[in-house]
Design a protein around this motif. Structure first.
Motif, PDB file in Angstrom:
ATOM      1  N   TYR A 174     -11.414   7.324 -14.053  1.00 14.94           N
ATOM      2  CA  TYR A 174     -12.664   7.342 -14.810  1.00 14.94           C
ATOM      3  C   TYR A 174     -13.227   5.935 -14.939  1.00 14.94           C
ATOM      4  O   TYR A 174     -14.428   5.714 -14.827  1.00 14.94           O
ATOM      5  CB  TYR A 174     -12.434   7.962 -16.192  1.00 14.94           C
ATOM      6  N   VAL A 184      -6.384  -6.986  -3.965  1.00 16.06           N
ATOM      7  CA  VAL A 184      -5.218  -6.144  -3.691  1.00 16.06           C
ATOM      8  C   VAL A 184      -4.498  -6.628  -2.439  1.00 16.06           C
ATOM      9  O   VAL A 184      -3.271  -6.647  -2.373  1.00 16.06           O
ATOM     10  CB  VAL A 184      -5.640  -4.678  -3.544  1.00 16.06           C
ATOM     11  N   MET A 200      -6.198  -0.599   6.631  1.00 19.75           N
ATOM     12  CA  MET A 200      -5.250   0.485   6.344  1.00 19.75           C
ATOM     13  C   MET A 200      -3.827   0.019   6.596  1.00 19.75           C
ATOM     14  O   MET A 200      -2.934   0.207   5.780  1.00 19.75           O
ATOM     15  CB  MET A 200      -5.545   1.675   7.261  1.00 19.75           C
ATOM     16  N   MET A 259      -2.396  -2.372   3.990  1.00 20.44           N
ATOM     17  CA  MET A 259      -2.069  -1.761   2.708  1.00 20.44           C
ATOM     18  C   MET A 259      -0.894  -0.799   2.820  1.00 20.44           C
ATOM     19  O   MET A 259      -0.136  -0.626   1.879  1.00 20.44           O
ATOM     20  CB  MET A 259      -3.286  -1.022   2.132  1.00 20.44           C
ATOM     21  N   TYR A 268      -6.933  15.227  -4.746  1.00 16.71           N
ATOM     22  CA  TYR A 268      -6.445  14.562  -5.951  1.00 16.71           C
ATOM     23  C   TYR A 268      -5.333  15.380  -6.604  1.00 16.71           C
ATOM     24  O   TYR A 268      -4.286  14.858  -6.981  1.00 16.71           O
ATOM     25  CB  TYR A 268      -7.599  14.358  -6.931  1.00 16.71           C
ATOM     26  N   ASP A 311      -2.613  13.040  -5.999  1.00 20.03           N
ATOM     27  CA  ASP A 311      -3.003  11.951  -6.891  1.00 20.03           C
ATOM     28  C   ASP A 311      -3.786  10.846  -6.195  1.00 20.03           C
ATOM     29  O   ASP A 311      -3.788   9.712  -6.657  1.00 20.03           O
ATOM     30  CB  ASP A 311      -1.767  11.314  -7.537  1.00 20.03           C
ATOM     31  N   VAL A 357      -7.428   9.432  -4.747  1.00 21.53           N
ATOM     32  CA  VAL A 357      -8.879   9.590  -4.684  1.00 21.53           C
ATOM     33  C   VAL A 357      -9.279   9.215  -3.272  1.00 21.53           C
ATOM     34  O   VAL A 357      -9.147   8.071  -2.855  1.00 21.53           O
ATOM     35  CB  VAL A 357      -9.602   8.677  -5.689  1.00 21.53           C
ATOM     36  N   PHE A 369     -11.527   8.227  -0.656  1.00 15.66           N
ATOM     37  CA  PHE A 369     -12.857   7.687  -0.407  1.00 15.66           C
ATOM     38  C   PHE A 369     -13.357   7.997   1.002  1.00 15.66           C
ATOM     39  O   PHE A 369     -14.472   7.650   1.352  1.00 15.66           O
ATOM     40  CB  PHE A 369     -12.884   6.181  -0.672  1.00 15.66           C
ATOM     41  N   ALA A 383       2.444   5.727   2.708  1.00 17.72           N
ATOM     42  CA  ALA A 383       2.240   4.829   1.566  1.00 17.72           C
ATOM     43  C   ALA A 383       2.651   5.490   0.255  1.00 17.72           C
ATOM     44  O   ALA A 383       2.181   5.115  -0.807  1.00 17.72           O
ATOM     45  CB  ALA A 383       0.777   4.393   1.500  1.00 17.72           C
ATOM     46  N   VAL A 432      -2.376   3.321  -7.525  1.00 26.43           N
ATOM     47  CA  VAL A 432      -3.680   3.975  -7.380  1.00 26.43           C
ATOM     48  C   VAL A 432      -4.650   3.102  -6.588  1.00 26.43           C
ATOM     49  O   VAL A 432      -5.302   3.568  -5.652  1.00 26.43           O
ATOM     50  CB  VAL A 432      -4.286   4.267  -8.772  1.00 26.43           C
ATOM     51  N   VAL A 433      -4.701   1.820  -6.949  1.00 25.41           N
ATOM     52  CA  VAL A 433      -5.651   0.924  -6.279  1.00 25.41           C
ATOM     53  C   VAL A 433      -5.307   0.805  -4.793  1.00 25.41           C
ATOM     54  O   VAL A 433      -6.191   0.792  -3.948  1.00 25.41           O
ATOM     55  CB  VAL A 433      -5.627  -0.492  -6.879  1.00 25.41           C
ATOM     56  N   THR A 434      -4.028   0.693  -4.498  1.00 28.83           N
ATOM     57  CA  THR A 434      -3.627   0.566  -3.104  1.00 28.83           C
ATOM     58  C   THR A 434      -4.061   1.788  -2.301  1.00 28.83           C
ATOM     59  O   THR A 434      -4.620   1.648  -1.221  1.00 28.83           O
ATOM     60  CB  THR A 434      -2.096   0.390  -3.000  1.00 28.83           C
ATOM     61  N   ILE A 488      -6.461   3.778  -3.010  1.00 27.86           N
ATOM     62  CA  ILE A 488      -7.932   3.748  -2.910  1.00 27.86           C
ATOM     63  C   ILE A 488      -8.336   2.879  -1.720  1.00 27.86           C
ATOM     64  O   ILE A 488      -9.172   3.258  -0.902  1.00 27.86           O
ATOM     65  CB  ILE A 488      -8.564   3.206  -4.212  1.00 27.86           C
ATOM     66  N   ILE A 492      -6.544   2.109   0.902  1.00 24.06           N
ATOM     67  CA  ILE A 492      -6.168   2.747   2.164  1.00 24.06           C
ATOM     68  C   ILE A 492      -7.239   3.758   2.577  1.00 24.06           C
ATOM     69  O   ILE A 492      -7.680   3.771   3.728  1.00 24.06           O
ATOM     70  CB  ILE A 492      -4.793   3.437   2.045  1.00 24.06           C
ATOM     71  N   MET A 542     -11.932  15.036 -13.595  1.00 23.86           N
ATOM     72  CA  MET A 542     -11.095  14.913 -12.393  1.00 23.86           C
ATOM     73  C   MET A 542      -9.937  15.908 -12.426  1.00 23.86           C
ATOM     74  O   MET A 542      -9.210  15.990 -13.406  1.00 23.86           O
ATOM     75  CB  MET A 542     -10.565  13.481 -12.325  1.00 23.86           C
TER      76      MET A 542
END
Lengths: 327, 268, 293
Positions: A109, A248, A288, A291, C30, C34, C36, C38, C89, C94-96, C98, C100, C236
């Motif tokens: 969110y 990141v 990709m 990461m 999701y 889990d 998101v 993109f 992965a 979460v950020v990682t 995202i 990817i 979500m």
């Protein structure tokens, strides 16, 4: 002194580069851009890496700073240095106003809300043509003059940006290793425990959000004067994502990681030009792959590799293995 | 009276977790809250520390009603706590974790630290000493510079206590400090709780290990389904037939012996 | 005035239906993993682009066949994404993940650029262009295709997750992966099914909407963002929320474009989204989270 080692090494590299490669395009232009990106990535890392609050809209603050400077200096003939301060005031106010409601959100969110904020700002930059020049952008932004010294050539900008980067690194390192910095990292570790230690987590989050926005705004103003022409493209959603990627990619919660990430992501497109049509594809694939194989970031990845090599050759200073297993 | 709880009530979606609870904690004691799982002990702690808002009732600390205050404000009233399922700042070293505990005692701000002004350097130095003292107190001196994510459960439990003590609280709430510890570690925990109490800090304890509770407590509150089943000195509780019956069913003879002897019994 | 509003509603529901499908795709991935995703918008783009190219020219395939092949192709892309980018992965933050998926979306966009070029393409509507008049408002047959197609797919997805073993198995994986695995569910396979299904929805959305809005290699970006917005707006992880969020977002945009300003329509959509989040931090139909200590 240990705490000064980082900034000194950084300064040494930044001084050595132009000495080793005088008049080199990569040094004066690309490194300068990388340094600007590094300042932005460090500011975003304060929020994301240390405080653990994701933001997909950081370019908005960069943009507000840049446009404030551009508009105030061209349309209102304000002195560039004053315009920078005014830009920071505007950005800081906006950041302060949205900080509380936005930072109440968590996880996806929060990601969406910051993303939305960034897109709203970039739409305004395009649509409010009366002030911003619309999609065509704003030109003729005056030169920056610092105490009588006009910042003109690419090399001048290299000096200015590098100095500011070193200063920012120093300030951020001091902050992180202090009461406020620990409060920041504590709320990332456990918000509830941080509250129980007497930390007003809401206030700390807002403060770091504003600080991070202020640095971005400052960088935006510099960018506007450096380029002398700006358009909404430089502050779009894509740039926000690029900044997040730098943070990141370098490794969250590491200032030097952020610098490293900025460096990689600024140089990569320059190098990928050789792939011509395949450039975008290769960029995506590299992103990709990095990461997937180094989820903690390149900087940490390299650090671990270095440590492993170090241990291998200089033998055994290891943590009690048994205790590791229990934990 | 240091802490006074009156008419406390909390329900979650129709299920009553705490029902009309009254008790008082005098200064300087070790006050234990016992009861089977789900009796509402952690809910009680969460209300006392401001994480949950009670539906009704008051919590008075040193004569001041603290209901409705944010957790950080309650902390500023001198209340500190540890958690049943650890809440460690895993992104920080052991020393830094405990330094966070000193947050309220350090006088410095954003700007003075960013510029490393001498004032904040002095504060920082003092704080480091406080944190190191707290770690020594909890027997963690050899872990001072360890990263927190490489430590055993027992060490982390004590680190949480060191962090809570670094606040110099008037009252410390410990949520199951001995859960998951082996016998040696439990014995160490027992002596640690005693030393905390001796240093003048009031201890509020939730614990399932009856042996530990019976040895360390001055007064005990027995909760059952969120209500007060009994309250009194350790001796009174050990001899309370209601408690004995509730604790190990109707077979009161053996159960009584157990609670009385303070046997190493975990309530289910 | 009434006719005008009716027209806005028709347009809004049509774009809203597309957003709903993209949001539903987001939600499925999701819930299963889990993540998101993109790259969801790229599924939409690839569905449309490959249909256009398969059906193009004198030797082109008939549209239904081209569409079917495209959907299959995009499903394969979805499964590949899961298998080679997400699965390796596992356990990343979460950020990682995202980043990817952002990497994947850039890669797919780059691929589309290489294969199909930069041009913007249109597609012939499925059943002509004779408009149906409702008062002064017009309804194109393709609008009906979009709304009808979306309705059918939403119902099918609902049926799949509630009445089939496979659907329930995916739900089980999302609640507790290890437990599901112990119950004999092939978690890896279920993940691929979820990504495949999500890709299918994306591709279908792309094909349905291509005759109305043109398509190009970078058409997926905005659609992906809108789908994410819709999923968040609805809450979500809640499939019904995703559908409601999608339709609502479509309506908001169309009404604000018509009544306020077309330039600011996207901004207004996001502003309303932010306001909703400020009041309900977990979206309209999302579960409220609480910390346990």
């Amino acid at each position: 002194m240990n705490r000064l080692r980082g900034p000194i090494i950084l300064a040494a590299i930044l001084v050595a580069l132009p000495l080793l490669f005088p008049d080199n395009y990569f040094v004066t232009v690309v490194v300068t851009t990388a340094v600007l990106h590094a300042i932005l990535a460090i500011s975003l890392n304060l929020l994301m890496g240390y405080a653990g609050q994701i933001s997909l809209g950081h370019a908005a603050f960069f943009g507000i700073g840049a446009y404030s400077s551009a508009i105030l200096t061209t349309q209102h003939r304000l002195d560039p240095l004053l315009a920078i301060a005014a830009g920071m005031l505007i950005t800081g106010t906006i950041a302060f106003l949205i900080a509380r409601p936005i930072l109440r959100l968590k996880g996806h969110y929060l990601a969406m809300a910051t993303l939305g904020f960034g897109i709203i700002i970039s739409i305004i930059l395009v649509q409010a043509g009366h002030f911003t020049g619309g999609p065509d952008g704003l030109g003729d932004i005056p030169k920056l003059v610092i105490f009588g010294w006009a910042v003109e050539s690419d090399f001048h900008w290299y000096i200015v940006m590098s100095t500011i980067l070193i200063l920012v690194v120093w300030l951020v390192n001091n902050l992180i290793d202090s009461r406020s910095g620990r409060a920041l990292r504590a709320l990332h570790g456990s918000e509830i425990a941080a509250e129980m230690m007497g930390i007003n987590t809401t206030a700390v989050k807002s403060a770091i959000f504003v600080l991070s926005a202020l640095i971005a705004s400052f960088a935006g103003s510099l960018f506007a004067h450096q380029q002398s022409f700006i358009s909404p493209d430089s502050f779009s959603f894509f740039f926000s994502i690029e900044l997040v990627t730098m943070v990141v990619l370098g490794g969250l919660a590491s200032t030097y990681g952020a610098i490293f990430g900025a460096l990689v992501l600024t140089f990569l497109p320059e190098l990928l030009v050789v792939f011509e049509d395949y450039e975008v594809m290769v960029f995506g694939a590299i992103l990709m792959a990095m990461m997937i194989f180094m989820p903690q970031g390149l900087f940490v990845g390299f650090e671990k590799l270095a440590q492993r090599l170090y241990r291998k050759f200089f033998a055994s200073q290891t943590i009690d293995k048994e205790q590791r297993d229990v934990a | 009276m240091l802490l006074k709880v009156e008419g406390l009530l909390k329900s979650f979606g129709g299920v009553t977790a705490i029902a009309d609870l009254n008790f008082e904690v005098p200064e300087g004691v070790v006050y234990s809250v016992i009861g089977p799982n789900g009796a509402g002990k952690t809910t009680l702690f969460n209300m006392l520390s401001g994480i949950y808002l009670p539906d009704e009732g008051s919590v008075t600390l040193n004569g001041r009603n603290i209901v409705g205050l944010a957790p950080y404000k309650i902390a500023r009233c001198g209340v500190s706590r540890t958690f049943q399922n650890l809440q460690i700042f895993f992104n920080m070293s052991v020393l830094e974790n405990v330094l966070v505990g000193c947050h309220l005692r350090i006088k410095e701000n954003f700007i003075s630290t960013a510029l490393r002004l001498p004032l904040s350097m002095r504060e920082e130095k003092k704080a480091r000493q406080w944190a190191i003292d707290a770690l020594h107190f909890c027997g963690l001196e050899k872990y001072i510079n360890s990263p927190s994510d490489a430590l055993s459960y027992g060490v982390l439990k004590r680190m949480e206590i060191a962090r809570a003590l670094a606040m110099k609280p008037n009252i410390i709430m410990m949520d199951e400090p001995a859960a998951g510890l082996n016998d040696t570690e439990t014995a160490e925990m027992l002596s640690l709780i005693r030393r905390i109490s001796e240093s003048g800090i009031t201890v509020l304890l939730v614990e399932h290990n009856m042996h530990l509770v019976m040895q360390v407590s001055d007064r005990i509150l027995v909760l059952d389904y969120g209500s007060r089943l009994a309250e009194g000195t350790t001796h009174e509780i050990q001899n309370n037939p209601q408690v004995i019956a509730a604790y190990l069913g109707s077979d009161t003879t053996t159960a009584g012996a157990d609670v009385k002897a303070g046997g190493n019994h975990y309530a289910v | 005035m009434f006719d005008q509003i009716l027209q806005f509603l028709i347009t809004g529901l049509t774009t809203g239906a597309i957003y709903a499908l993209v949001a539903l795709g987001f939600t499925i991935i999701y819930n299963a993993s889990d993540v998101v995703n993109f790259a969801q918008g790229e599924f939409v783009m690839m569905g449309a682009m490959s249909t256009v190219f398969l059906a193009a020219g004198d030797n082109g395939l008939p549209t239904p066949l081209a569409a079917t092949l495209s959907v299959v192709l995009v499903i394969c892309v979805g499964i590949f994404l899961q298998r080679f980018a997400i699965a390796p992965a596992r356990g990343a933050s979460v950020v990682t993940t995202i980043i990817i998926t952002i990497g994947a979306s850039i890669f797919l966009r780059g691929l589309a650029l290489v294969v199909w070029g930069k041009d913007i393409h249109g597609m012939t509507p499925f059943s002509g262009e004779t408009p149906i008049h409702i008062g002064q408002a017009t309804l194109l047959p393709q609008n009906i295709w979009v709304m009808g197609g979306t309705a059918v797919m939403v119902l099918a997805v609902h049926y799949f997750f509630h009445y089939t073993m496979q659907g329930k198995a995916i739900l089980a994986c999302s609640y507790n992966r290890d437990a599901a695995s112990l119950m004999g569910i092939n978690v890896g396979l279920m993940m691929m099914v979820a990504y495949g299904l999500s890709a299918l929805l994306g591709a279908m959305a792309g094909i349905l909407v291509a005759p109305i809005s043109f398509t190009s290699y970078d058409a997926g970006v905005m659609l992906g963002l809108k789908g994410f917005s819709a999923a968040i707006l609805g809450g979500m992880g809640n499939p019904m929320g995703a559908v409601v969020g999608g339709l609502l977002l479509g309506l908001i945009e169309s009404l604000s474009a018509g009544l306020i300003s077309s330039g600011y329509k996207d901004a207004i959509g996001f502003i309303i989204l932010l306001l909703v989040l400020f009041i309900r931090p977990s979206g309209l139909m999302g579960k409220r989270s609480s910390d346990r200590v």
